[in-house]
Design an enzyme around this catalytic site. Structure first.
Site, PDB file in Angstrom:
ATOM      1  N   THR A 190     -67.333  10.190  22.950  1.00 43.55           N
ATOM      2  CA  THR A 190     -67.961  11.153  22.066  1.00 43.55           C
ATOM      3  C   THR A 190     -69.395  11.113  22.537  1.00 43.55           C
ATOM      4  O   THR A 190     -69.777  10.166  23.212  1.00 43.55           O
ATOM      5  CB  THR A 190     -67.872  10.643  20.599  1.00 43.55           C
ATOM      6  OG1 THR A 190     -66.569  10.900  20.088  1.00 43.55           O
ATOM      7  CG2 THR A 190     -68.870  11.288  19.679  1.00 43.55           C
ATOM      8  N   ARG A 218     -55.605  17.624  14.232  1.00 41.22           N
ATOM      9  CA  ARG A 218     -56.226  16.365  13.794  1.00 41.22           C
ATOM     10  C   ARG A 218     -57.745  16.495  13.876  1.00 41.22           C
ATOM     11  O   ARG A 218     -58.290  16.970  14.856  1.00 41.22           O
ATOM     12  CB  ARG A 218     -55.760  15.214  14.698  1.00 41.22           C
ATOM     13  CG  ARG A 218     -56.399  13.854  14.376  1.00 41.22           C
ATOM     14  CD  ARG A 218     -57.602  13.569  15.255  1.00 41.22           C
ATOM     15  NE  ARG A 218     -58.122  12.206  15.092  1.00 41.22           N
ATOM     16  CZ  ARG A 218     -59.254  11.787  15.617  1.00 41.22           C
ATOM     17  NH1 ARG A 218     -59.999  12.595  16.335  1.00 41.22           N
ATOM     18  NH2 ARG A 218     -59.670  10.555  15.431  1.00 41.22           N
ATOM     19  N   VAL A 219     -58.427  16.098  12.827  1.00 37.42           N
ATOM     20  CA  VAL A 219     -59.888  16.118  12.832  1.00 37.42           C
ATOM     21  C   VAL A 219     -60.366  14.679  12.659  1.00 37.42           C
ATOM     22  O   VAL A 219     -59.861  13.949  11.805  1.00 37.42           O
ATOM     23  CB  VAL A 219     -60.433  17.025  11.705  1.00 37.42           C
ATOM     24  CG1 VAL A 219     -61.945  16.895  11.589  1.00 37.42           C
ATOM     25  CG2 VAL A 219     -60.052  18.478  11.961  1.00 37.42           C
ATOM     26  N   GLY A 220     -61.319  14.273  13.476  1.00 42.12           N
ATOM     27  CA  GLY A 220     -61.815  12.890  13.432  1.00 42.12           C
ATOM     28  C   GLY A 220     -63.045  12.736  12.560  1.00 42.12           C
ATOM     29  O   GLY A 220     -63.319  13.550  11.672  1.00 42.12           O
ATOM     30  N   ASP A 221     -63.790  11.689  12.804  1.00 43.64           N
ATOM     31  CA  ASP A 221     -64.964  11.355  11.997  1.00 43.64           C
ATOM     32  C   ASP A 221     -66.196  12.170  12.376  1.00 43.64           C
ATOM     33  O   ASP A 221     -67.123  12.324  11.573  1.00 43.64           O
ATOM     34  CB  ASP A 221     -65.303   9.870  12.174  1.00 43.64           C
ATOM     35  CG  ASP A 221     -65.588   9.537  13.636  1.00 43.64           C
ATOM     36  OD1 ASP A 221     -64.782   9.930  14.509  1.00 43.64           O
ATOM     37  OD2 ASP A 221     -66.618   8.899  13.912  1.00 43.64           O
ATOM     38  N   THR A 241     -69.252   6.521  17.506  1.00 40.46           N
ATOM     39  CA  THR A 241     -68.190   6.797  18.466  1.00 40.46           C
ATOM     40  C   THR A 241     -67.130   5.710  18.357  1.00 40.46           C
ATOM     41  O   THR A 241     -67.466   4.533  18.223  1.00 40.46           O
ATOM     42  CB  THR A 241     -68.717   6.873  19.911  1.00 40.46           C
ATOM     43  OG1 THR A 241     -67.579   6.896  20.804  1.00 40.46           O
ATOM     44  CG2 THR A 241     -69.603   5.696  20.276  1.00 40.46           C
ATOM     45  N   GLY A 242     -65.878   6.121  18.388  1.00 39.52           N
ATOM     46  CA  GLY A 242     -64.803   5.136  18.293  1.00 39.52           C
ATOM     47  C   GLY A 242     -63.606   5.717  17.582  1.00 39.52           C
ATOM     48  O   GLY A 242     -63.487   6.951  17.469  1.00 39.52           O
ATOM     49  N   GLY A 244     -61.807   7.301  15.153  1.00 31.63           N
ATOM     50  CA  GLY A 244     -62.288   8.104  14.042  1.00 31.63           C
ATOM     51  C   GLY A 244     -61.654   7.824  12.688  1.00 31.63           C
ATOM     52  O   GLY A 244     -62.330   7.880  11.655  1.00 31.63           O
TER      53      GLY A 244
HETATM   54  N1  ASP Z   1     -64.767   9.273  17.155  1.00 30.57           N
HETATM   55  C1  ASP Z   1     -64.049  10.239  17.945  1.00 30.57           C
HETATM   56  C2  ASP Z   1     -62.855  10.719  17.156  1.00 30.57           C
HETATM   57  O1  ASP Z   1     -62.194   9.929  16.545  1.00 30.57           O
HETATM   58  C3  ASP Z   1     -63.573   9.709  19.239  1.00 30.57           C
HETATM   59  C4  ASP Z   1     -64.459   8.755  19.955  1.00 30.57           C
HETATM   60  O2  ASP Z   1     -65.625   8.597  19.623  1.00 30.57           O
HETATM   61  O3  ASP Z   1     -63.988   8.127  20.930  1.00 30.57           O
HETATM   62  O4  ASP Z   1     -62.572  11.875  17.197  1.00 30.57           O
END
Ligand code: ASP
Length: 323
Positions: A190, A218-221, A241-242, A244
């Site tokens: 991200t 799908r929607v992330g954080d 980032t990570g 979500g």
């Molecule tokens: N946080 C992002 C998500 O879950 C992905 C990422 O940062 O690797 O969509």
């Protein structure tokens, strides 16, 4: 105005000193994603490309802060540079959903006014971060998703691309690999930026393609204010980032701000507590960048690596990748 020449000099000196101190505060921090990023998985050429790309993004954003621009403009410009770069999982380099499409999420927040804007699951907007900014500035809403967000961005005159613009061989191969393994969606990166400007105002911006092999829809954080992105002048600006799903359930970005506000923790201690204790114990992989209004910042992550960097008063972009 004082009449005595010495007093005039003193007043002048004071003004220059105050301005110098104020411009010292301007600071920009960036990330290009966290995950399984190890020295052994990287060639020297790739590493160099990542480093130069992060430096370019940092310098682009800092140029705005250095000429007295707002942190909001700086973080948007920084993220746009990273979105246009196929190396990062945002904009041009976005990963693929299980169905082989690209669905992008982004959000931006102004720490001074606590206004925010976000777009989710968009497929034809070249720079989702600018669409998020338009939602914030030009609509009464905070988040718009899918077709509606795309129509809004088109009306606002933002650059629209064919969905094939987001196709890159590297990300396509990554999806094929995941499909063969029949594995779950994986966090892959991200991009984000947080900054404080010369007026002491904070801002945060985050943009992503999400996770490789995610379900469509799908929607992330990333577009969720308080989860993957947050800014308020009294506490801090955060971009995450990570994985979500964990960032959403642990309201990561706001939890860091809350620890600062209600427990009086420093930005470093608060960010560490959430990323290296709470998230880690839960099994949520990832990291954040966070900054306060004085320019103190933290870049903790609990994964192998996180593309990250910062730039301040001396104008030198400093970038790190590994632990
Ligand atoms: N946080 C992002 C998500 O879950 C992905 C990422 O940062 O690797 O969509």
């Amino acid at each position: 105005m004082p009449k005595h020449p010495m007093l005039i000099l003193a007043a002048l000196f004071l003004t220059v000193a105050i301005e110098a101190q104020e411009s010292k505060k301007a600071m920009l921090v960036v990330h290009g994603g966290a995950g399984t990023i190890t020295r052994s998985s990287m060639t020297p050429e790739m590493e160099k490309e990542y480093r130069t790309s992060l430096e370019t993004a940092l310098r682009t954003g800092y140029a705005i802060l250095a000429r007295g621009g707002t942190s909001l403009d700086a973080v948007e410009a920084t993220v746009r540079v990273l979105e246009d770069n196929p190396l990062f999982n945002a904009g041009k380099g976005a990963v693929f959903t299980h169905e082989g499409r690209n669905e992008l999420d982004a959000s931006i927040m102004d720490g001074k006014t606590k206004k925010a804007g976000a777009v989710a699951a968009v497929s034809i907007i070249k720079n989702p971060i600018s669409a998020a900014r338009a939602v914030m500035d030009k609509s009464p809403h905070v988040m718009m998703a899918g077709r509606g967000a795309e129509l809004f961005a088109t009306k606002m005159g933002l650059e629209i691309v064919d969905p094939s613009y987001f196709w890159t061989e590297r990300r396509w191969k990554a999806l094929q690999k995941e499909l063969q393994k029949e594995s779950q969606a994986k966090p892959i990166g991200t991009v984000g930026a947080v900054a404080v400007d010369r007026d002491g105002n904070l801002a945060a911006a985050t943009s992503t393609g999400g996770m490789t092999n995610k379900q469509f829809g799908r929607v992330g954080d990333t577009p969720i204010i308080g989860a993957g992105n947050f800014a308020e002048n009294e506490s801090c600006a955060v971009s995450g980032t990570g994985h979500g799903e964990y960032f959403i359930r642990w309201t990561v970005a706001y939890d860091i701000a809350a620890l600062m506000k209600y427990r009086g923790m420093t930005v470093q201690a608060a960010a560490d507590e959430v990323v290296n204790k709470k998230l880690k114990a839960a099994g949520g992989e990832g990291g954040v960048i966070a900054i306060d209004a004085k320019g103190n910042f933290a870049m903790p992550f609990n994964s192998d690596g996180m593309y990250r960097g910062y730039i301040g008063a001396d104008g030198v972009a400093r970038v790190s990748i590994y632990r």
